[in-house]
Design a protein around this motif. Sequence first.
Motif, PDB file in Angstrom:
ATOM      1  N   SER A  45     -24.866  -8.950 -43.614  1.00  0.00           N
ATOM      2  CA  SER A  45     -24.264  -9.485 -44.825  1.00  0.00           C
ATOM      3  C   SER A  45     -23.895 -10.934 -44.600  1.00  0.00           C
ATOM      4  CB  SER A  45     -23.022  -8.677 -45.209  1.00  0.00           C
ATOM      5  OG  SER A  45     -22.002  -8.909 -44.262  1.00  0.00           O
ATOM      6  N   SER A  46     -23.452 -11.557 -45.661  1.00  0.00           N
ATOM      7  CA  SER A  46     -23.051 -12.953 -45.547  1.00  0.00           C
ATOM      8  C   SER A  46     -21.766 -13.101 -44.747  1.00  0.00           C
ATOM      9  CB  SER A  46     -22.875 -13.556 -46.945  1.00  0.00           C
ATOM     10  OG  SER A  46     -21.842 -12.870 -47.629  1.00  0.00           O
ATOM     11  N   LYS A  47     -21.028 -12.012 -44.538  1.00  0.00           N
ATOM     12  CA  LYS A  47     -19.807 -12.078 -43.750  1.00  0.00           C
ATOM     13  C   LYS A  47     -20.120 -12.310 -42.278  1.00  0.00           C
ATOM     14  CE  LYS A  47     -17.151  -9.129 -46.800  1.00  0.00           C
ATOM     15  NZ  LYS A  47     -16.435  -7.865 -46.943  1.00  0.00           N
ATOM     16  N   ALA A  48     -21.310 -11.981 -41.832  1.00  0.00           N
ATOM     17  CA  ALA A  48     -21.680 -12.157 -40.431  1.00  0.00           C
ATOM     18  C   ALA A  48     -22.070 -13.595 -40.125  1.00  0.00           C
ATOM     19  CB  ALA A  48     -22.833 -11.221 -40.071  1.00  0.00           C
ATOM     20  N   LYS A  49     -22.261 -14.437 -41.140  1.00  0.00           N
ATOM     21  CA  LYS A  49     -22.722 -15.805 -40.912  1.00  0.00           C
ATOM     22  C   LYS A  49     -21.776 -16.654 -40.069  1.00  0.00           C
ATOM     23  CE  LYS A  49     -25.857 -16.148 -44.781  1.00  0.00           C
ATOM     24  NZ  LYS A  49     -26.214 -16.853 -45.981  1.00  0.00           N
ATOM     25  N   PRO A  50     -20.452 -16.562 -40.234  1.00  0.00           N
ATOM     26  CA  PRO A  50     -19.579 -17.392 -39.390  1.00  0.00           C
ATOM     27  C   PRO A  50     -19.735 -17.099 -37.904  1.00  0.00           C
ATOM     28  CG  PRO A  50     -18.346 -16.585 -41.261  1.00  0.00           C
ATOM     29  CD  PRO A  50     -19.688 -15.898 -41.283  1.00  0.00           C
ATOM     30  N   TYR A  51     -20.213 -15.918 -37.571  1.00  0.00           N
ATOM     31  CA  TYR A  51     -20.381 -15.587 -36.166  1.00  0.00           C
ATOM     32  C   TYR A  51     -21.532 -16.373 -35.531  1.00  0.00           C
ATOM     33  CZ  TYR A  51     -17.117 -11.930 -37.291  1.00  0.00           C
ATOM     34  OH  TYR A  51     -16.015 -11.256 -37.702  1.00  0.00           O
ATOM     35  N   TRP A  52     -22.430 -16.887 -36.337  1.00  0.00           N
ATOM     36  CA  TRP A  52     -23.509 -17.718 -35.791  1.00  0.00           C
ATOM     37  C   TRP A  52     -22.920 -18.974 -35.161  1.00  0.00           C
ATOM     38  CZ3 TRP A  52     -28.094 -16.060 -34.728  1.00  0.00           C
ATOM     39  CH2 TRP A  52     -28.638 -15.006 -35.461  1.00  0.00           C
ATOM     40  N   GLN A  65     -28.245 -29.285 -32.196  1.00  0.00           N
ATOM     41  CA  GLN A  65     -28.731 -27.922 -32.422  1.00  0.00           C
ATOM     42  C   GLN A  65     -27.655 -27.051 -33.044  1.00  0.00           C
ATOM     43  OE1 GLN A  65     -30.028 -26.719 -28.540  1.00  0.00           O
ATOM     44  NE2 GLN A  65     -31.943 -27.855 -28.651  1.00  0.00           N
ATOM     45  N   GLN A  66     -26.438 -27.166 -32.534  1.00  0.00           N
ATOM     46  CA  GLN A  66     -25.337 -26.372 -33.063  1.00  0.00           C
ATOM     47  C   GLN A  66     -25.018 -26.778 -34.502  1.00  0.00           C
ATOM     48  OE1 GLN A  66     -21.728 -26.703 -30.803  1.00  0.00           O
ATOM     49  NE2 GLN A  66     -20.738 -25.029 -31.861  1.00  0.00           N
ATOM     50  N   LYS A  67     -25.048 -28.059 -34.766  1.00  0.00           N
ATOM     51  CA  LYS A  67     -24.771 -28.564 -36.114  1.00  0.00           C
ATOM     52  C   LYS A  67     -25.825 -28.071 -37.101  1.00  0.00           C
ATOM     53  CE  LYS A  67     -24.749 -33.043 -38.327  1.00  0.00           C
ATOM     54  NZ  LYS A  67     -24.745 -34.484 -38.084  1.00  0.00           N
ATOM     55  N   GLN A  68     -27.084 -28.135 -36.704  1.00  0.00           N
ATOM     56  CA  GLN A  68     -28.160 -27.663 -37.585  1.00  0.00           C
ATOM     57  C   GLN A  68     -28.045 -26.162 -37.839  1.00  0.00           C
ATOM     58  OE1 GLN A  68     -30.118 -29.575 -39.331  1.00  0.00           O
ATOM     59  NE2 GLN A  68     -29.223 -31.363 -38.337  1.00  0.00           N
ATOM     60  N   ALA A  69     -27.686 -25.405 -36.812  1.00  0.00           N
ATOM     61  CA  ALA A  69     -27.530 -23.956 -36.982  1.00  0.00           C
ATOM     62  C   ALA A  69     -26.377 -23.645 -37.931  1.00  0.00           C
ATOM     63  CB  ALA A  69     -27.298 -23.290 -35.623  1.00  0.00           C
ATOM     64  N   LEU A  70     -25.279 -24.366 -37.795  1.00  0.00           N
ATOM     65  CA  LEU A  70     -24.144 -24.151 -38.690  1.00  0.00           C
ATOM     66  C   LEU A  70     -24.493 -24.501 -40.127  1.00  0.00           C
ATOM     67  CD1 LEU A  70     -20.936 -25.387 -36.845  1.00  0.00           C
ATOM     68  CD2 LEU A  70     -21.394 -23.129 -37.761  1.00  0.00           C
ATOM     69  N   LEU A  71     -25.126 -25.657 -40.310  1.00  0.00           N
ATOM     70  CA  LEU A  71     -25.490 -26.074 -41.669  1.00  0.00           C
ATOM     71  C   LEU A  71     -26.463 -25.088 -42.297  1.00  0.00           C
ATOM     72  CD1 LEU A  71     -25.752 -29.939 -41.199  1.00  0.00           C
ATOM     73  CD2 LEU A  71     -23.966 -28.663 -42.400  1.00  0.00           C
ATOM     74  N   ALA A  72     -27.378 -24.558 -41.496  1.00  0.00           N
ATOM     75  CA  ALA A  72     -28.316 -23.565 -42.019  1.00  0.00           C
ATOM     76  C   ALA A  72     -27.599 -22.272 -42.387  1.00  0.00           C
ATOM     77  CB  ALA A  72     -29.412 -23.290 -40.998  1.00  0.00           C
ATOM     78  N   SER A  73     -26.612 -21.876 -41.586  1.00  0.00           N
ATOM     79  CA  SER A  73     -25.908 -20.629 -41.877  1.00  0.00           C
ATOM     80  C   SER A  73     -24.994 -20.762 -43.092  1.00  0.00           C
ATOM     81  CB  SER A  73     -25.106 -20.164 -40.669  1.00  0.00           C
ATOM     82  OG  SER A  73     -24.009 -21.014 -40.433  1.00  0.00           O
ATOM     83  N   PHE A  74     -24.543 -21.969 -43.391  1.00  0.00           N
ATOM     84  CA  PHE A  74     -23.667 -22.186 -44.547  1.00  0.00           C
ATOM     85  C   PHE A  74     -24.412 -22.767 -45.746  1.00  0.00           C
ATOM     86  CE2 PHE A  74     -20.269 -22.788 -41.169  1.00  0.00           C
ATOM     87  CZ  PHE A  74     -19.733 -21.535 -41.367  1.00  0.00           C
ATOM     88  N   SER A  75     -25.729 -22.769 -45.701  1.00  0.00           N
ATOM     89  CA  SER A  75     -26.499 -23.441 -46.757  1.00  0.00           C
ATOM     90  C   SER A  75     -26.265 -22.848 -48.133  1.00  0.00           C
ATOM     91  CB  SER A  75     -27.990 -23.429 -46.412  1.00  0.00           C
ATOM     92  OG  SER A  75     -28.459 -22.095 -46.398  1.00  0.00           O
ATOM     93  N   GLY A  76     -26.006 -21.572 -48.260  1.00  0.00           N
ATOM     94  CA  GLY A  76     -25.810 -20.959 -49.566  1.00  0.00           C
ATOM     95  C   GLY A  76     -24.379 -21.001 -50.063  1.00  0.00           C
TER      96      GLY A  76
END
Length: 164
Positions: A46-53, A92-103
């Motif tokens: 779910s979208s709740k798991a995204k912050p764990y990325w 890399q970490q910044k790109q991963a975070l931005l991708a996980s919060f894109s929506g």
Amino acid sequence: MSNKEFEQQLQNALASLPNEIQPRRDLWPGIEHALNSQAAEPVVTSSKAKPYWGMAAAVATVGLLGWLGLTQLPGLSDSAQLAQVLSQQHQQQKQALLASFSGQPALTDNWQQQVDELDAAALAIKQALKEDPNNPALLKMLQQVYQQQIDLIERVHAPAWQKI
């Protein structure tokens, strides 16, 4: 105590340890139960798991920095190597975070401007590191700027009041 004496005592202590330790009870029933209960549980995506990325990326960054700290890149000083690794891992970490919060919508409109200001600060610190490559205070400042940027992205997209 000299370093050689310490190493010798450490080696002696390690040699005196048993090679194998037997558990006090049979562990297989517990392992089997855990495997069966995990197979019965549905996988939650779910979208709740995204912050764990973000947390996973941070742990991976720390692990990689630790590993790279033990190895040497040829032709670079230690601090230049560390600054380069910090920069790569941060991107890399910044790109991963931005991708996980894109929506998700951002809570403020000027967060990108703040990220850009932190990028400019990091660039200034990198320039100072070129002039004084063995300055640990500059390396710490660079690390802090990168952490501030990651924290900003996380706070803007997933504030503390939304987390359980």
